[in-house]
Design a protein around this motif. Structure first.
Motif, PDB file in Angstrom:
ATOM      1  N   GLU A 145      11.264   7.288  -3.833  1.00  0.00           N
ATOM      2  CA  GLU A 145      11.443   7.992  -2.564  1.00  0.00           C
ATOM      3  C   GLU A 145      10.185   7.935  -1.701  1.00  0.00           C
ATOM      4  O   GLU A 145      10.282   7.856  -0.470  1.00  0.00           O
ATOM      5  N   THR A 146       9.021   7.946  -2.311  1.00  0.00           N
ATOM      6  CA  THR A 146       7.780   7.812  -1.537  1.00  0.00           C
ATOM      7  C   THR A 146       7.781   6.491  -0.785  1.00  0.00           C
ATOM      8  O   THR A 146       7.432   6.426   0.398  1.00  0.00           O
ATOM      9  N   GLY A 147       8.222   5.434  -1.458  1.00  0.00           N
ATOM     10  CA  GLY A 147       8.326   4.131  -0.794  1.00  0.00           C
ATOM     11  C   GLY A 147       9.372   4.130   0.306  1.00  0.00           C
ATOM     12  O   GLY A 147       9.153   3.548   1.384  1.00  0.00           O
ATOM     13  N   PHE A 149      10.388   6.707   2.120  1.00  0.00           N
ATOM     14  CA  PHE A 149       9.869   7.465   3.264  1.00  0.00           C
ATOM     15  C   PHE A 149       8.859   6.640   4.065  1.00  0.00           C
ATOM     16  O   PHE A 149       8.881   6.642   5.298  1.00  0.00           O
ATOM     17  N   ARG A 150       7.996   5.924   3.355  1.00  0.00           N
ATOM     18  CA  ARG A 150       7.003   5.079   4.037  1.00  0.00           C
ATOM     19  C   ARG A 150       7.727   4.020   4.882  1.00  0.00           C
ATOM     20  O   ARG A 150       7.403   3.813   6.051  1.00  0.00           O
ATOM     21  N   ASP A 151       8.726   3.352   4.284  1.00  0.00           N
ATOM     22  CA  ASP A 151       9.450   2.298   4.991  1.00  0.00           C
ATOM     23  C   ASP A 151      10.267   2.856   6.159  1.00  0.00           C
ATOM     24  O   ASP A 151      10.372   2.226   7.214  1.00  0.00           O
ATOM     25  N   ARG A 153       9.520   5.511   7.947  1.00  0.00           N
ATOM     26  CA  ARG A 153       8.558   5.831   9.016  1.00  0.00           C
ATOM     27  C   ARG A 153       8.060   4.567   9.722  1.00  0.00           C
ATOM     28  O   ARG A 153       7.630   4.618  10.866  1.00  0.00           O
ATOM     29  N   ALA A 154       8.133   3.431   9.030  1.00  0.00           N
ATOM     30  CA  ALA A 154       7.718   2.155   9.617  1.00  0.00           C
ATOM     31  C   ALA A 154       8.842   1.519  10.434  1.00  0.00           C
ATOM     32  O   ALA A 154       8.667   0.437  10.990  1.00  0.00           O
ATOM     33  N   ARG A 156      12.176   0.859   9.326  1.00  0.00           N
ATOM     34  CA  ARG A 156      13.302   0.270   8.602  1.00  0.00           C
ATOM     35  C   ARG A 156      14.432   1.279   8.527  1.00  0.00           C
ATOM     36  O   ARG A 156      14.230   2.466   8.717  1.00  0.00           O
TER      37      ARG A 156
END
Length: 176
Positions: A145-147, A149-151, A153-154, A156
């Motif tokens: 989930e951390t990944g 959320f990062r994606d 916000r970028a 995707r």
């Protein structure tokens, strides 16, 4: 409210909370009382007196498949209480019950030493034998989930990240 601790199962005779009083005196600091009240949940089995006693004993929370009372006082104490309702009428204090024997609360079996984890979203009971596997799965999910959320916000989309097929969904664009 949030709570994490080892379960101390308590079974009350319906309409009576003597077993809860005994449980408060027997539970180890850091534990969570998990209470089955039987088929009369509409009594106030727990209130400010038991909250004060439990907090003083180092008990970290209560999960009860029944009602509690003194709700404003419980909130003021900050003691985590997860109940199925609120009731004014108190319970009697003289009938048999059990402390430490397995119970069922909210359709979940609970044994002494199981882990109880609760927050605003709900309560889960993790059998003591499954804790290592559950923690490993939780760490994996957290990393995933951390990944995500990062994606997100970028820029995707969940359609791309989760490899979803959007074709079955009929889309009508809103008017300009």
């Amino acid at each position: 409210a949030t709570v994490v601790g080892r379960a101390v199962p308590v079974r009350c005779t319906p309409g009576d909370n003597l077993a809860i009083h005994v449980g408060v005196t027997r539970a180890r600091p850091g534990s969570v009382l998990v209470v089955d009240v039987g088929d009369l949940p509409e009594f106030g089995y727990w209130g400010e007196v038991l909250t004060t006693a439990a907090a003083t004993a180092g008990i970290v929370g209560l999960v009860i498949d029944g009602c509690v009372r003194d709700v404003a006082a419980l909130a003021a104490h900050g003691f985590p209480v997860f109940s199925s309702g609120i009731a004014l009428t108190g319970a009697t204090k003289h009938r048999a019950g059990t402390v430490g024997a397995p119970v069922t609360v909210g359709d979940a079996p609970v044994a002494a030493g199981d882990w109880v984890v609760g927050d605003v979203d709900g309560v889960v009971v993790v059998p003591a034998a499954a804790v290592t596997d559950v923690l490993a799965a939780a760490r994996t999910r957290t990393a995933t989930e951390t990944g995500l959320f990062r994606d997100l916000r970028a820029g995707r989309t969940t359609i791309d990240l989760l490899a979803l097929d959007p074709t079955p969904v009929e889309v009508t664009d809103p008017p300009d």
